[in-house]
Design a protein around this motif. Sequence first.
Motif, short mmCIF file in Angstrom:
data_model
loop_
_atom_site.label_atom_id
_atom_site.label_comp_id
_atom_site.label_asym_id
_atom_site.label_seq_id
_atom_site.Cartn_x
_atom_site.Cartn_y
_atom_site.Cartn_z
N ARG A 164 0.85 -1.19 0.00
CA ARG A 164 0.00 0.00 0.00
C ARG A 164 0.89 1.24 0.00
O ARG A 164 1.63 1.48 0.95
CB ARG A 164 -0.91 -0.01 1.22
CG ARG A 164 -1.83 -1.24 1.30
CD ARG A 164 -2.42 -1.38 2.68
NE ARG A 164 -1.37 -1.50 3.68
CZ ARG A 164 -1.57 -1.45 5.00
NH1 ARG A 164 -2.79 -1.28 5.47
NH2 ARG A 164 -0.55 -1.56 5.85
N ILE A 165 0.82 1.99 -1.09
CA ILE A 165 1.68 3.15 -1.28
C ILE A 165 0.84 4.42 -1.33
O ILE A 165 -0.21 4.45 -1.98
CB ILE A 165 2.48 3.03 -2.59
CG1 ILE A 165 3.34 1.75 -2.58
CG2 ILE A 165 3.38 4.25 -2.80
CD1 ILE A 165 4.07 1.51 -3.88
N GLY A 166 1.31 5.45 -0.67
CA GLY A 166 0.69 6.76 -0.77
C GLY A 166 1.68 7.74 -1.36
O GLY A 166 2.89 7.63 -1.13
N ASP A 186 -2.21 2.40 7.83
CA ASP A 186 -3.05 2.24 6.64
C ASP A 186 -2.23 2.25 5.36
O ASP A 186 -2.74 1.87 4.30
CB ASP A 186 -4.11 3.35 6.58
CG ASP A 186 -5.07 3.29 7.76
OD1 ASP A 186 -5.36 2.16 8.21
OD2 ASP A 186 -5.51 4.35 8.22
N LEU A 187 -0.99 2.69 5.44
CA LEU A 187 -0.07 2.67 4.31
C LEU A 187 1.22 1.97 4.74
O LEU A 187 1.62 2.03 5.90
CB LEU A 187 0.27 4.09 3.84
CG LEU A 187 -0.85 4.94 3.25
CD1 LEU A 187 -0.33 6.35 2.97
CD2 LEU A 187 -1.37 4.30 1.95
N ASP A 188 1.86 1.29 3.79
CA ASP A 188 3.14 0.65 4.07
C ASP A 188 4.31 1.61 3.80
O ASP A 188 5.34 1.53 4.45
CB ASP A 188 3.30 -0.60 3.20
CG ASP A 188 2.22 -1.63 3.48
OD1 ASP A 188 2.04 -1.99 4.66
OD2 ASP A 188 1.54 -2.06 2.53
N VAL A 189 4.14 2.47 2.82
CA VAL A 189 5.18 3.43 2.48
C VAL A 189 4.49 4.65 1.87
O VAL A 189 3.42 4.53 1.27
CB VAL A 189 6.20 2.82 1.49
CG1 VAL A 189 5.54 2.46 0.17
CG2 VAL A 189 7.38 3.77 1.26
N ALA A 190 5.08 5.81 2.04
CA ALA A 190 4.50 7.03 1.50
C ALA A 190 5.61 7.90 0.92
O ALA A 190 6.69 8.02 1.49
CB ALA A 190 3.73 7.80 2.57
N VAL A 191 5.31 8.48 -0.24
CA VAL A 191 6.21 9.46 -0.85
C VAL A 191 5.65 10.82 -0.47
O VAL A 191 4.54 11.19 -0.87
CB VAL A 191 6.26 9.30 -2.38
CG1 VAL A 191 7.23 10.31 -2.98
CG2 VAL A 191 6.66 7.88 -2.76
N VAL A 192 6.40 11.57 0.33
CA VAL A 192 5.91 12.83 0.87
C VAL A 192 6.83 13.97 0.48
O VAL A 192 7.97 13.77 0.07
CB VAL A 192 5.78 12.76 2.41
CG1 VAL A 192 4.78 11.69 2.82
CG2 VAL A 192 7.13 12.50 3.05
#
Length: 212
Positions: free
Chosen positions: A99-101, A145-151
Amino acid sequence: MRPEALDPVLLRTFVTVADLGSFTAAAAAGGYTQSAVSRQIAALEDLCGVELFARGVRGVRPTPAAEHLLPHARALLDRLADTARALDGLRRLDAGTLRIGAFPTANVALVPHALARLREARPGVRVVLREDLTERLTPMLDAGDLDVAVVSTHKAPAPAGDLVRLLDDELLAALPHGHPLAARRRVPPGGLADDPWIVADDPAAVAALHAR
């Protein structure tokens, strides 16, 4: 009988004896002694409350109760094998869901290139991509709720946790002709603080500009 009382080791030995027709042959195939196989079958018979094999001079043969149990035992062992393979796939990152954000502009080029490489290296991994602003992605990451996020950190402080710097992204300012800073290659953000801005109809973006 409780389902958890069924020991896969006993079921595997039971199937092997049924296939080979001999305690001795099943012992050799499973790396046991003949007496160990005999004890395992006796333990399964005690658990089931029925005799599973008719013992004879030339070996053993399944009883009607064993014939009834055999397809269920095979199916259960197959499901256990499937479960083990699924767990191995997760451990090797060959399966499962990631799950990616990512914030919107990262989804223009950065994230698609990364997903293409991931799909090539791990085709069995299912990717679920969520696009949102950094301010909303960070709580989702913290909540699991996410495994990794690009912020992005140009509007919001860096989130807590494991942070990997990917790149420094330039912000471009479009200025009208005649603006005092129009001829500059680099413009300090503070130099535009008092200028009117054209921004998207996004409360978070407007708040970020006022914060500067």
